[in-house]
Design a protein around this motif. Structure first.
Motif, short mmCIF file in Angstrom:
data_model
loop_
_atom_site.label_atom_id
_atom_site.label_comp_id
_atom_site.label_asym_id
_atom_site.label_seq_id
_atom_site.Cartn_x
_atom_site.Cartn_y
_atom_site.Cartn_z
N ALA A 25 0.83 -1.21 0.00
CA ALA A 25 0.00 0.00 0.00
C ALA A 25 0.87 1.26 0.00
CB ALA A 25 -0.94 -0.01 1.20
N PHE A 26 1.90 1.28 0.83
CA PHE A 26 2.79 2.44 0.90
C PHE A 26 3.55 2.63 -0.41
CE2 PHE A 26 3.69 3.44 5.64
CZ PHE A 26 2.34 3.38 5.94
N ARG A 27 4.00 1.55 -1.01
CA ARG A 27 4.75 1.62 -2.27
C ARG A 27 3.91 2.27 -3.37
NH1 ARG A 27 5.25 -3.90 -4.74
NH2 ARG A 27 3.14 -3.33 -5.31
N GLU A 28 2.61 2.04 -3.33
CA GLU A 28 1.72 2.63 -4.33
C GLU A 28 1.51 4.13 -4.10
OE1 GLU A 28 0.58 1.09 -7.10
OE2 GLU A 28 1.91 -0.51 -6.38
N PHE A 29 1.67 4.58 -2.86
CA PHE A 29 1.38 5.97 -2.53
C PHE A 29 2.62 6.86 -2.41
CE2 PHE A 29 0.73 9.38 0.57
CZ PHE A 29 -0.27 10.10 -0.07
#
Length: 177
Positions: free
Chosen positions: A58-62
């Motif tokens: 999730a963090f990698r996408e944001f």
């Protein structure tokens, strides 16, 4: 020996995510400026971000593309470690990739600095069960969800500080043990 700080957003009734996911908690917060200011200061004392696989994804996408976010530069440049047995690489946009470790508890036992765990409920639970968490910081959003992902069991806590932020968010910080 290192220091591990767990930071979790949660509802007033103890859920880290509602039936619709973590967004259910965040939907109740209209103003994140106090959180951003606090975390900017906190991250200055952090040497590593520990993430479970799902939170990493999730963090990698944001974060790598969140150039307008106040904390983006700090989050993107801090070393990150993903605790997982299912990934073989952990890219982070144009920034240095995250390190992968299969055993979070063993990794933390060798830790030399300060690490923060964000989200990553299973990782938090494993580290708490192994006695490897020094502090728990809870950011309580003004919403009762009535169900979802509960806060894992935490051993005895000793209150270190508490404060109320704008948008009715309460921040509490505890020593574990």
């Amino acid at each position: 020996m290192g220091r591990v700080v767990v930071q979790q957003w949660m509802s007033v009734d103890g859920f880290l995510a509602g039936p619709g996911g973590e967004g259910d908690v965040f939907a109740a917060v209209a103003d994140f400026s106090a959180s951003e200011a606090h975390n900017t200061t906190l991250l200055a004392s952090v040497d590593e971000v520990l993430l479970g696989r799902r939170t990493y994804e999730a963090f990698r996408e944001f974060w790598p593309g969140a150039h307008d976010e106040p904390m983006a530069q700090l989050v993107n440049t801090l070393p990150k470690t993903v605790c997982t047995t299912t990934l073989t690489e952990a890219p982070w946009g144009t920034h240095a990739p995250a390190r992968i470790v299969p055993d979070a508890v063993a990794h933390v036992r060798e830790l030399q600095g300060t690490a923060i765990v964000w989200g990553s409920v299973a990782l938090m639970g494993a580290l708490l069960a192994a006695g490897q968490v020094d502090e728990v910081e809870l950011l309580v959003a003004p919403i009762a969800l009535g169900g979802g992902t509960p806060l894992p069991a935490i051993p005895k806590l000793r209150l270190l500080e508490t404060e109320t932020w704008p948008a009715s968010v309460i921040r509490t910080r505890y020593a574990v043990g």
